[in-house]
Scaffold this motif. Structure first.
Motif, short mmCIF file in Angstrom:
data_model
loop_
_atom_site.label_atom_id
_atom_site.label_comp_id
_atom_site.label_asym_id
_atom_site.label_seq_id
_atom_site.Cartn_x
_atom_site.Cartn_y
_atom_site.Cartn_z
N UNK A 53 0.81 -1.20 0.00
CA UNK A 53 0.00 0.00 0.00
C UNK A 53 0.85 1.26 0.00
N UNK A 54 1.89 1.27 0.82
CA UNK A 54 2.69 2.49 0.92
C UNK A 54 3.45 2.76 -0.36
N UNK A 55 3.94 1.70 -1.01
CA UNK A 55 4.65 1.91 -2.27
C UNK A 55 3.73 2.54 -3.31
N UNK A 56 2.49 2.10 -3.34
CA UNK A 56 1.54 2.67 -4.30
C UNK A 56 1.27 4.13 -3.99
N UNK A 57 1.11 4.43 -2.70
CA UNK A 57 0.84 5.82 -2.33
C UNK A 57 2.01 6.74 -2.66
N UNK A 58 3.21 6.28 -2.37
CA UNK A 58 4.37 7.09 -2.67
C UNK A 58 4.51 7.33 -4.17
N UNK A 59 4.20 6.28 -4.96
CA UNK A 59 4.28 6.45 -6.40
C UNK A 59 3.26 7.47 -6.89
N UNK A 60 2.05 7.43 -6.31
CA UNK A 60 1.03 8.39 -6.69
C UNK A 60 1.45 9.81 -6.32
N UNK A 75 4.51 10.90 -6.07
CA UNK A 75 5.56 11.33 -6.99
C UNK A 75 4.97 11.74 -8.35
N UNK A 76 3.93 11.02 -8.78
CA UNK A 76 3.29 11.39 -10.04
C UNK A 76 2.64 12.77 -9.94
N UNK A 77 1.99 13.06 -8.82
CA UNK A 77 1.37 14.36 -8.66
C UNK A 77 2.41 15.48 -8.64
N UNK A 78 3.50 15.22 -7.96
CA UNK A 78 4.56 16.24 -7.93
C UNK A 78 5.13 16.47 -9.32
N UNK A 79 5.29 15.39 -10.07
CA UNK A 79 5.78 15.54 -11.45
C UNK A 79 4.82 16.38 -12.27
N UNK A 80 3.52 16.17 -12.11
CA UNK A 80 2.54 16.99 -12.84
C UNK A 80 2.62 18.45 -12.43
N UNK A 81 2.76 18.70 -11.15
CA UNK A 81 2.86 20.08 -10.69
C UNK A 81 4.12 20.76 -11.23
N UNK A 82 5.21 20.02 -11.23
CA UNK A 82 6.44 20.58 -11.78
C UNK A 82 6.29 20.90 -13.27
N UNK A 140 -6.01 21.98 -14.00
CA UNK A 140 -4.97 22.31 -13.04
C UNK A 140 -5.55 22.58 -11.66
N UNK A 141 -6.68 23.27 -11.61
CA UNK A 141 -7.32 23.53 -10.33
C UNK A 141 -7.73 22.25 -9.65
N UNK A 142 -8.24 21.29 -10.44
CA UNK A 142 -8.63 20.00 -9.88
C UNK A 142 -7.42 19.25 -9.32
N UNK A 143 -6.31 19.34 -10.03
CA UNK A 143 -5.09 18.68 -9.56
C UNK A 143 -4.64 19.28 -8.24
N UNK A 144 -4.69 20.61 -8.15
CA UNK A 144 -4.24 21.25 -6.93
C UNK A 144 -5.18 20.95 -5.77
N UNK A 145 -6.46 20.82 -6.05
CA UNK A 145 -7.41 20.54 -4.98
C UNK A 145 -7.21 19.14 -4.41
N UNK A 146 -6.64 18.24 -5.20
CA UNK A 146 -6.42 16.89 -4.72
C UNK A 146 -5.06 16.72 -4.04
N UNK A 147 -4.23 17.70 -4.14
CA UNK A 147 -2.88 17.57 -3.60
C UNK A 147 -2.62 18.68 -2.60
N UNK A 148 -1.95 18.40 -1.49
CA UNK A 148 -1.55 19.46 -0.58
C UNK A 148 -0.41 20.26 -1.19
N UNK A 149 0.02 21.26 -0.46
CA UNK A 149 1.06 22.12 -0.98
C UNK A 149 2.34 21.34 -1.22
N UNK A 150 3.14 21.85 -2.16
CA UNK A 150 4.38 21.15 -2.48
C UNK A 150 5.33 21.11 -1.30
#
Length: 1009
Positions: free
Chosen positions: A40-47, A49-56, A309-319
């Protein structure tokens, strides 16, 4: 340059504001959706990392657009000057009079301000909506020659003190035609087309949803004329810019119309303004991209991307917060670290696995919480048990009326008439042997070697102490013995000046020590076989006898050197074990062996005829006396020369005359086991230690009764009565025992077919349920001891039994990963299956009910915390955040926010076996794997919480539990088979803080009663 602060600024309007969510609800809610908990944790960490990549990628996209706009500004200015040459002077004037940071990228805003009268305090955005004004405070900036931020000085003839025109902030609807002289059209033939570099515009729908992952490239401009820049094109760029979501509020409030700056207030990268020849064509081409096309279509596409982009930010906390979590989460295996984030949750890592715990609403500022040790303290009140199963000669009677014996790390002095206990508790590991000094006051006790919590070995030693004051007089052999001390004995002929010690090393080193100086007098290798007993000759301190497996040795000490003579069995069968020996009045040695015989050893003259002149005297068997069926475990000499022997298999105690004629005998009850040791009280009354860890008191004529009893094997099950001062225990010896805390005695004991592992009292107090090793559990009536109900759940061992607060439900936690729920009726005598909690991926370790009896909190072997809605049909609560404010009737779960501070740094998840919150909810007791009992304040949600630490157990502490009134705490050892009863000493805020601090930092020793 002066700045007129008295002049009000023009109000401004901001297109939009960006809000970053700081909660981690999405990841927390989804954590329970994965079936495979191990990954479970590996999947969460991968997700993550994917969100951070999108934000970058989105940020890089915005930065590319901003650089494009910065380089576009000089070209737009050149086009304006080509259309209206008089605009050049206005541009320069604006650059000088602007009070905010004006660069080449903001010059076009100045022209809009000075050609003005085109905007007022109300402006419209790109969609035509009117927004409310926002006041801004400008910051004056002097002229500088930096090419990226250069401003120009005043033009000749300009009055620097002239009244400045207030600069309106971003007017999103201002058009290019408004800056042209009335009636003057755009220059025909001025052909130029703007093309953006790759990455500034979405190529297709898929790339748009992914947030734009193109690599950043430098802008490239070529001089090919395609078509003129029309006013509609400029308007389209303005709308595109307004739809962009990557600007900061400061830039949104800056006096520019179609030019954006980055989130970090990037200054313009273009140089100072340079006029161009009128009519000169400066076409611009963007490579490898489509044409601008329909402005309306472009606006819709940008709107769509902004929503994505707004939807992505709403699903993710601050960088920032996510980065902190990821960095702090990469701890080494076995680490226990807490990390705090703004969404009011704390993460704890055990063996690299993150455990999220939500902070209750009543805690406003987690960081300001101060952890202190509790005001209450513990004092050792009573020790239940006796170590007779594997130790010999460990029971003595003192003239003070006290019987002295040991169990775990405690030597107990039990007054047999007053039924009181005192405790010598200075040993750091299990006591293995004991002896009494000839003065009948001093005692010597040896301990085994152990390890500390870091795995470092602790050296065994012998303590010589005063039985009256319990003061340690001498510590002997620290660092000199290996593994442990197996046997000790004082010398008699010289009034106990020397102490003989045999350690547990491979050679079983025999050493003699000066009791007063604590120095070693002599040492020799004994034998590689087991050694059971050692004694000085009662008449000569230079003679020492040892016995054990297949041997009896006679040692002579002279000038610091040992000489050894082995006993010769001759025509008699050599027994496998010599279990014990005593000295007769004539000085002969009497030994008891595994064949049930008492052998009389004597010294024979040297056989010169057979062996020659070099022959020496030998020790041979003079007489063999058949004493018992099975082994002779102990021999005890009485005044007048009589001898007592204790048998193993026949459980008999036989009194022998001085010439080994049997006089009297008796048999102890079978349930107490075989005779391990005998101690004389007054010639008639005896104390008998048995192999089933009991001490009996009695005479040959009246029989024997137990005054000390205990378990015989590892214990795990412990529960206290909800209203009476009694508690129940069960363990691997298949015994279920009910104890009375006030009388300090065993009330009753029954033997089961399987061993018990857990137990709990029904809230009405009339019955108790016991979980067994086979998945079976039973309910016992406390008065009749009869089984009133019985059931089986699965085929694996049960680990926890817990009644709901009102007694209407019983939860049974099993090693098959399920929690079975039963309806309880007829005052705890009838049970019907209600449901089963299915969701854990490992065996159940602990569980607790909520105060309303509707919910369950449970822990498992893979460090999971799950919550269950029992009233809704044993439903797993996916959102653990909803349980953060729930109140629990008991708190025995070792994982939870309120007890997070009990875990030490580097814990591997099995270091804490059990904990229990007091009924007053002021303190929590912890049983750890390092023989310690800890007392923390409750709650203790911060790492490295201070505690009071207490020693006494010689094995891992398996369970702890408070009595119903919190007057006592009970702790239970594993292999040491010991139950310690601690008295809770009440404290208050007025107590000395220094006194409490000392107990919490230095691993204190329990106080004596």
């Amino acid at each position: 340059m002066s700045f007129d602060r008295s002049k009000p600024l023009e109000p401004v309007h901001i297109c939009h504001s960006r809000t970053f969510k700081t909660s981690d609800d999405a990841s927390a809610d989804g954590s329970a959706d994965f079936a495979d908990r191990a990954s479970m944790m590996e999947v969460r960490l991968q997700a993550q990392e994917d969100e951070i990549t999108l934000l970058k990628s989105s940020l890089a996209d915005a930065l590319r657009k901003l650089r494009l706009h910065d380089q576009l500004l000089p070209l737009l200015k050149q086009q304006l000057i080509a259309v209206n040459p008089s605009a050049a002077g206005v541009l320069n004037q604006v650059c000088w009079t602007g009070s905010t940071r004006l660069s080449s990228s903001s010059a076009i805003d100045g022209i809009r301000s000075t050609t003005s009268q085109l905007s007022d305090s109300i402006v419209t955005n790109a969609n035509g909506h009117i927004e409310s004004p926002v006041s801004m405070t400008p910051r004056p900036r002097p002229a500088t020659q930096d090419r990226s931020t250069q401003t120009e000085p005043a033009l000749p003839g300009q009055d620097t003190g002239q009244k400045r025109v207030p600069l309106p902030k971003r007017a999103e609807s201002l058009q290019l035609e408004d800056a042209l002289p009335s009636g003057k059209p755009l220059v025909e033939g001025t052909l130029a087309k703007l093309h953006r570099v790759p990455g500034c515009e979405e190529e297709d729908k898929e790339e748009e949803e992914k947030g734009g992952g193109e690599q950043e490239k430098e802008l490239s401009w070529t001089s090919s004329v395609e078509e003129p820049i029309q006013p509609t094109t400029i308007r389209c760029l303005q709308r595109d810019d307004c739809q962009d979501r990557s600007c900061s509020p400061e830039e949104l409030a800056s006096p520019s119309t179609s030019v954006r700056t980055s989130d970090s207030n990037l200054s313009s990268r273009s140089g100072p303004l340079s006029p161009i020849q009128e009519g000169e064509k400066k076409p611009l081409v963007r490579r490898n991209s489509e044409k601008l096309g329909n402005p309306e279509k472009q606006r819709k596409r940008l709107d769509k991307k902004a929503a994505s982009s707004a939807n992505l930010l709403s699903r993710s906390p601050s960088l920032d917060n996510r980065a902190k979590e990821l960095v702090s989460g990469a701890g080494p295996p076995g680490s226990r670290r807490g990390t705090y984030s703004q969404e009011q949750s704390i993460k704890m890592f055990i063996r690299g696995r993150p455990i999220t715990m939500y902070i209750p609403s009543n805690i406003q500022n987690y960081e300001d919480l101060k952890m202190e040790p509790p005001f209450e303290r513990l004092e050792l009140d009573w020790v239940y048990g006796y170590r007779g199963r594997d130790c010999r000669d460990n029971l003595y009677f003192l003239p003070s009326g006290e019987a002295v014996f040991f169990i775990a790390c405690v030597v107990v002095l039990y007054h047999i008439n007053n039924r009181t206990q005192r405790h010598y508790d200075k040993h750091t590991d299990c006591v293995r042997c004991l002896t009494l000094h000839p003065d009948k006051v001093r005692m010597a006790s040896g301990q085994t070697a152990g390890v500390d919590k870091d795995g470092k070995p602790l050296h065994p030693c012998v303590h010589i102490w005063d039985s009256t004051t319990l003061v340690t007089l001498q510590q002997i052999g620290l660092g000199a013995f290996q593994r442990g001390v197996g046997c000790v004995a004082f010398s008699f002929a010289d009034s106990g000046a020397f102490l003989c010690v045999i350690d547990d090393s491979n050679e079983h080193m025999l050493s003699v020590w000066d009791c007063n100086k604590g120095t070693r007098h002599a040492e020799v290798k004994n034998t590689n076989e087991a050694v059971f007993c050692v004694e000085f000759n009662s008449n000569d301190s230079t003679n020492i006898i040892t016995c054990g497996k297949s041997h009896v040795y006679f040692w002579t000490l002279s000038a610091g050197q040992f000489t050894k003579k082995q006993g010769i069995f001759g025509k008699y069968k050599k027994p496998k074990f010599i279990q014990c020996f005593v000295f007769s009045l004539t000085g002969d040695v009497l030994t008891g062996d595994s064949e049930g015989n008492i052998l009389t050893w004597g010294k024979s003259a040297a056989d010169v005829k057979t062996l020659g002149k070099g022959a020496k005297e030998t020790f041979q068997i003079m007489r063999q006396t058949r004493a018992h069926e099975g082994s002779v475990f102990t021999l005890c000499s009485l005044q007048g020369g009589a001898v007592l022997s204790g048998g193993g298999k026949d459980r008999k105690i036989i009194r022998w005359s001085a010439d080994l004629a049997p006089e009297r005998e008796c048999e102890i009850p079978e349930n107490y086991g075989a005779v391990r040791t005998i101690s004389d009280v007054d010639g008639e009354e005896l104390l008998v230690g048995t192999t089933r860890n009991a001490i009996l008191r009695g005479t040959f004529s009246d029989g024997f009764v137990a005054i000390v009893q205990g378990h015989m094997d590892e214990m795990w099950g412990l529960a206290t009565h909800p209203s009476q001062n009694i508690f129940i225990t069960c363990g691997h010896d298949r015994q279920v025992c009910l104890w009375k805390t006030e009388e300090h005695k065993l009330d009753w004991c029954i033997t089961l077919e399987e061993y018990g592992l857990c137990a709990d009292f029904c809230p009405n107090g009339s019955v108790v349920s016991v979980g067994l090793s086979t998945g079976r559990w039973m309910v016992l009536d406390l008065l009749t001891r009869e089984v009133v109900s019985e059931s089986i759940d699965g085929n694996e061992q049960l680990s926890v039994m817990r009644y709901s607060p009102d007694g209407s439900f019983l939860a049974v936690g099993s090693h098959d990963n399920f929690i079975y729920i039963y309806n309880v009726t007829e005052s705890g005598r009838r049970y019907t299956r209600f449901g089963k909690c299915n969701g854990h991926s490992s065996f159940i370790t602990h569980l607790d009910w909520s105060k309303d009896g509707k919910y369950i909190m449970s822990n498992s072997g893979d460090y999971e915390i799950l919550y269950w809605d029992v009233a809704a049909g044993c439903k797993l609560l996916r959102n653990r955040f909803e349980s953060k404010d729930r109140e629990w009737a008991s708190y025995t779960c070792v994982l939870g926010f309120h007890v997070m501070g009990v875990w030490l740094e580097g814990s591997d998840g099995t270091d804490i076996n059990a904990l229990c919150r007091s009924h007053s909810e002021r303190m929590v007791a912890v049983a750890d794997d390092f023989c310690k009992v800890h007392l923390f304040q409750y709650p203790c949600p911060k790492p490295k919480a201070p505690s009071h630490k207490y020693e006494g157990h010689g094995s891992h502490v398996t369970n702890v539990c408070f009595t119903h009134s919190d007057s006592h705490l009970l702790s239970m050892g594993g292999k040491d088979t010991c139950i310690l009863q601690w008295r809770v000493i009440r404290g208050g805020p007025g107590d000395s803080r220094e006194k409490l601090a000392s107990t919490s930092t230095s691993s204190p020793e329990p106080a004596t009663s």
